[in-house]
Design a protein around this motif. Sequence first.
Motif, PDB file in Angstrom:
ATOM      1  N   TYR A 143       6.552  56.670  56.501  1.00 57.54           N
ATOM      2  CA  TYR A 143       6.734  55.855  54.989  1.00 57.54           C
ATOM      3  C   TYR A 143       6.267  54.544  55.464  1.00 57.54           C
ATOM      4  CZ  TYR A 143       8.222  54.558  50.587  1.00 57.54           C
ATOM      5  OH  TYR A 143       8.344  54.021  49.182  1.00 57.54           O
ATOM      6  N   ASP A 146       2.571  54.277  55.324  1.00 57.80           N
ATOM      7  CA  ASP A 146       2.150  54.562  54.069  1.00 57.80           C
ATOM      8  C   ASP A 146       2.237  53.442  53.207  1.00 57.80           C
ATOM      9  OD1 ASP A 146       1.257  56.479  51.583  1.00 57.80           O
ATOM     10  OD2 ASP A 146       3.231  55.808  51.020  1.00 57.80           O
ATOM     11  N   HIS A 147       3.362  52.632  53.176  1.00 52.37           N
ATOM     12  CA  HIS A 147       3.605  51.523  52.312  1.00 52.37           C
ATOM     13  C   HIS A 147       2.602  50.317  52.762  1.00 52.37           C
ATOM     14  CE1 HIS A 147       5.589  47.255  52.274  1.00 52.37           C
ATOM     15  NE2 HIS A 147       5.864  47.891  50.778  1.00 52.37           N
ATOM     16  N   GLN A 150      -0.821  51.692  51.606  1.00 54.83           N
ATOM     17  CA  GLN A 150      -1.491  51.155  50.086  1.00 54.83           C
ATOM     18  C   GLN A 150      -1.464  49.798  49.604  1.00 54.83           C
ATOM     19  OE1 GLN A 150      -1.434  53.579  48.113  1.00 54.83           O
ATOM     20  NE2 GLN A 150      -0.767  55.549  49.416  1.00 54.83           N
ATOM     21  N   ARG A 154      -4.882  47.775  48.046  1.00 51.72           N
ATOM     22  CA  ARG A 154      -4.776  47.102  46.694  1.00 51.72           C
ATOM     23  C   ARG A 154      -5.059  45.526  47.192  1.00 51.72           C
ATOM     24  NH1 ARG A 154      -2.275  51.642  46.620  1.00 51.72           N
ATOM     25  NH2 ARG A 154      -1.981  52.700  44.778  1.00 51.72           N
TER      26      ARG A 154
ATOM     27  N   ASP B  31       0.535  50.532  39.662  1.00 46.17           N
ATOM     28  CA  ASP B  31      -0.206  51.682  39.163  1.00 46.17           C
ATOM     29  C   ASP B  31       0.882  52.714  39.569  1.00 46.17           C
ATOM     30  OD1 ASP B  31      -0.397  52.225  42.037  1.00 46.17           O
ATOM     31  OD2 ASP B  31      -1.992  50.843  42.074  1.00 46.17           O
ATOM     32  N   ALA B  32       0.550  53.983  39.353  1.00 46.35           N
ATOM     33  CA  ALA B  32       1.480  54.896  39.271  1.00 46.35           C
ATOM     34  C   ALA B  32       1.727  55.375  40.642  1.00 46.35           C
ATOM     35  CB  ALA B  32       0.647  56.401  38.488  1.00 46.35           C
ATOM     36  N   GLU B  33       0.859  55.120  41.721  1.00 43.93           N
ATOM     37  CA  GLU B  33       1.015  55.578  43.007  1.00 43.93           C
ATOM     38  C   GLU B  33       2.383  54.551  43.368  1.00 43.93           C
ATOM     39  OE1 GLU B  33      -0.184  58.068  45.282  1.00 43.93           O
ATOM     40  OE2 GLU B  33      -0.170  58.833  43.560  1.00 43.93           O
ATOM     41  N   MET B  34       2.091  53.396  43.205  1.00 47.60           N
ATOM     42  CA  MET B  34       3.063  52.375  43.699  1.00 47.60           C
ATOM     43  C   MET B  34       4.397  52.508  42.828  1.00 47.60           C
ATOM     44  SD  MET B  34       1.647  50.966  46.297  1.00 47.60           S
ATOM     45  CE  MET B  34       2.406  49.357  46.500  1.00 47.60           C
ATOM     46  N   LEU B  36       5.690  55.581  42.160  1.00 42.41           N
ATOM     47  CA  LEU B  36       6.289  56.390  42.685  1.00 42.41           C
ATOM     48  C   LEU B  36       7.185  55.827  43.853  1.00 42.41           C
ATOM     49  CD1 LEU B  36       6.380  59.434  41.797  1.00 42.41           C
ATOM     50  CD2 LEU B  36       4.489  59.954  43.248  1.00 42.41           C
ATOM     51  N   ARG B  37       6.206  54.894  44.768  1.00 41.52           N
ATOM     52  CA  ARG B  37       7.224  54.654  45.982  1.00 41.52           C
ATOM     53  C   ARG B  37       8.118  53.746  45.705  1.00 41.52           C
ATOM     54  NH1 ARG B  37       2.060  56.604  46.567  1.00 41.52           N
ATOM     55  NH2 ARG B  37       1.331  57.169  48.784  1.00 41.52           N
TER      56      ARG B  37
END
Lengths: 256, 95
Positions: A143, A146-147, A150, A154, B31-34, B36-37
Amino acid sequence: MTAQPADTRTSLTTVSRETDVPAAAALALGDDALVLSHRLGEWIGHAPVLEEEVALTNIALDLLGQARVLLSMVGDEDELAYLREERAFTNLQLVEQPNGDFAHTIARQLYFSVYQHLLYGQLAAGDGPFAPLAAKAVKETAYHRDHAEQWTLRLGDGTQASHERMQRACEALWRFTGEMFQPVAGLDSVDWTGLEAAWLESLEDVLRRATLTLPEGPRSAPWAAGAGRQGVHTEPFGRMLAEMQHLHRSHPGATW
Amino acid sequence: MTTADWPLWEVFVRSRRGLSHTHAGSLHAPDAEMALRNARDLYTRRGEGVSIWVVPSAAITASSPDEKDPFFEPAADKPYRHPTFYEIPEGVKHL
């Protein structure tokens, strides 16, 4: 293990008799987790948005949990965390680097969490003394990874300002990444060359998707007298330790 | 970037299999992905869920407090709509 005087360093190079755990390895992994956890905790009250503050501190708590297990394998966790001198810490120099701007924190998270995820993956697959811990921690670090990925996507592929900051952060921390693949005594089952190749491959992939460039500079400082694993640390670490340890040192034995 | 740039999301959490998703709260995310997290970190950190939905708050059409009377008042005095008047026939077990 019972309480030991301040200089516990010599005893840590041996194997802890009760558990057959290689103490130096437990200490190295534990110090990584402890120090990064403290750095992430420094975002409390300062994160760009509330949601991100909770995300970063959740990661910090995961790491603190790992640190407690690992340091307890070696000795008294509080003594190890609060009463050791700078030179007795064997964490990577990467994790002690200051938070900087948000991009620096994310670059540090990216470099470390990919490494930690791959390393724990290998340890979990084996049957060594760290396998049970690694099996649990590998889900947490997945996790964390992934964080970081992500956010890298961005920030890298965001605005021009965020792209520049993210690229700058990746460059600035690049020279601390070579040390991660120095074999750690006691982790004999780890394939360090394979780990490094997998790490580089992941980094190339994420940075490319984030429209960032893989830094080209050396992955260690040529003038460095040694590395974190040998107890040699960068200047900001001393200040971090002073803050982390001062309460315990000022009020020995204090409890809530 | 400030939070003002980030849209608001409504979070629905399913606490365990077989139950429906229940509204848990709202949060900001780019956004949607973030979203969710962030929802995972904010609303399931004590093991509350097995599944999360996030929905842009702007996509929700809500009844207005001004319409409260025409919407809900007429239902208040119609007790015969409650199933308490229905007598269960003998022998029916799984109703």
